[in-house]
Write an enzyme that holds these catalytic residues in place. Structure first.
Site, PDB file in Angstrom:
ATOM      1  N   PHE A   1       0.861  -1.191   0.000  1.00 35.18           N
ATOM      2  CA  PHE A   1       0.000   0.000   0.000  1.00 35.18           C
ATOM      3  C   PHE A   1       0.888   1.229   0.000  1.00 35.18           C
ATOM      4  CE2 PHE A   1      -2.528   3.478   1.585  1.00 35.18           C
ATOM      5  CZ  PHE A   1      -3.709   3.318   0.884  1.00 35.18           C
TER       6      PHE A   1
ATOM      7  N   LYS B   1       2.465  10.468   7.942  1.00 33.88           N
ATOM      8  CA  LYS B   1       1.790  10.032   9.167  1.00 33.88           C
ATOM      9  C   LYS B   1       2.315  10.680  10.448  1.00 33.88           C
ATOM     10  CE  LYS B   1      -0.072   5.646   7.444  1.00 33.88           C
ATOM     11  NZ  LYS B   1      -1.509   5.887   7.461  1.00 33.88           N
TER      12      LYS B   1
ATOM     13  N   ASP C   1       9.331   2.912   1.579  1.00 32.35           N
ATOM     14  CA  ASP C   1       8.157   3.628   2.072  1.00 32.35           C
ATOM     15  C   ASP C   1       8.062   3.355   3.570  1.00 32.35           C
ATOM     16  OD1 ASP C   1       5.630   4.308   2.940  1.00 32.35           O
ATOM     17  OD2 ASP C   1       4.617   3.667   1.103  1.00 32.35           O
TER      18      ASP C   1
END
Ligand code: PLP
Length: 394
Positions: free
Chosen positions: A137, A251, A222
């Site tokens: 993702f 985040k 990532d």
């Protein structure tokens, strides 16, 4: 306003893309949240790995207050202190020598994809292909989605970007076999988060590093979910003892304020000249001030040591529950990024936890995911485990 009124208003006007649970929070502190009726909830979800410092960490709140009263935005045509301060901090605490600041994880990955393309054109004799992995993702923009190896996010959005190819995750041999003359970069998560807290073999990242070196590829990690202390180290790749060429963050970086970052070396950053990429809100002063405050606390060895200790406590508690509840097949993850693999769908357990005042989430349909704030206290871990125990019992 009551919770019911807050919920009704959102449902009446928002594009219905979020399957929200019927709770409305109005206040938070540390690992606790309160709804509009004053009911307390324990947070094992941390806003999907955003609130690593818990809710309303005093250092972040103070930095936001101070910056809000001074200057909010000036654009990237000018200089202002919070930008350089954050960029310097990110470089000091990572392999990076250069950072690009943006607003979200997808945007950071989008920048990584563009950087890889540019790198291929500049120094790679026209190479353009990026290898990403199944079950990954990387975000919802078309570029990030093209690197996201999960059908359910892609449905109805085809065609996606050409020049991005998916290979099995955790399999270094498959990655190497996939490399072709046009390949320029590898993009992977150190642990797949949305894919179900999937931890690759310990030698996966070191072997990807070797493959990248052997074939002159950029290794792009990532760390949007795994980064900033979540796995017990500031960045998850530190466990593997390797250094990537590119790392994306978002985040937890802003301590609850939206921000993303691409971190890279001087050598790689050099292919982007003024005008090659950009975004209006990249390096927004409020976001940078919040992020610098958050990063100082997240990078503190005491914060990381606490996260490791709390991760051990939570894992041990989950293992005990697994021994008692046959619905739990296994426990996996690192630090405070843990998953309980179930024998079927976990939505009913999430619902029963919520009814009892505990926020957890289920990802990949069958993996209960635990992402508590790193600052959670031991008695809060134990309280959450107690609630989960009851919820598992039905
Ligand atoms: N990359 C990873 C590993 C993620 O977990 C996420 C979000 O869950 C993203 C990228 C996308 O980040 P954002 O939602 O900020 O665009």
């Amino acid at each position: 306003m009551t919770s019911a009124e807050i919920i009704a208003r959102t449902l009446a006007h928002e594009v219905p893309i979020y399957a929200r649970w019927p709770v409305a929070f109005v206040r938070g502190a540390g690992a606790e949240l309160w709804d509009a009726e004053g009911r307390r909830y324990l947070d094992f979800f941390a806003g999907l790995a955003v609130n690593n410092l818990g809710h309303c960490h005093p250092a972040v709140v103070e930095a936001v207050r101070a910056q809000a009263g001074r200057l909010l935005h000036v654009s990237n045509l000018y200089h202002a202190p919070p930008v350089g301060e954050l960029a310097e901090l990110l470089c000091r605490h990572s392999f990076a020598e250069r950072v690009f600041l943006c607003n979200s994880g997808a945007e950071a990955n989008e920048a990584a994809l563009k950087l890889a393309r540019r790198w291929g054109h500049a120094v790679g004799a026209g190479r353009f292909e990026i290898l990403a992995t199944h079950n990954s993702f990387h975000g919802r923009t078309l570029g990030a989605l093209s690197a996201t190896g999960q059908e359910r996010y892609r449905t109805g959005f085809l065609p996606l970007l050409p020049g991005i190819r998916l290979v099995p995750y955790g399999d270094a041999a498959a990655m190497e076999a996939a490399v072709r003359p046009e390949t320029v970069a590898i993009l992977v998560e150190p642990i797949q988060g949305e894919g179900g807290v999937v931890v690759p073999p310990a030698d996966y990242l070191p072997r990807l590093r070797e493959i990248a070196d052997r074939h002159c590829l950029l290794l792009m990690l990532d760390e949007i979910q795994t980064g900033l202390g979540r796995t017990g180290r500031l960045f998850a790749h530190e466990h593997a003892g390797i250094v990537p060429d590119v790392m994306t963050l978002a985040k937890a970086l802003g301590g609850g304020v939206p921000i993303g970052a691409l971190c890279t070396s001087e050598r790689v950053a050099r292919v982007l000249e003024p005008g090659a990429h950009g975004t209006t809100f990249g390096g927004n002063l409020l976001a940078c001030a919040a992020a610098s405050a958050a990063l100082r606390v997240l990078a503190d060895p005491a914060t990381l040591a606490h996260a490791v200790a709390m991760g051990r406590r939570l894992r041990a508690g989950l293992e005990t529950l697994a021994a008692r509840h046959p619905r739990i097949r296994s426990i996996r993850g690192m630090g405070l990024m843990l998953g309980a693999v179930l024998d079927g769908q976990g939505r009913d357990i999430v619902e029963r936890c919520l009814e009892r005042g505990l926020l957890v989430n289920c990802t990949a349909e069958v993996v209960l995911r635990f992402l508590p704030p790193l600052v959670i206290r031991p008695e809060q871990i134990d309280e959450g485990l107690g609630i989960l125990d009851e919820a598992m019992a039905g």
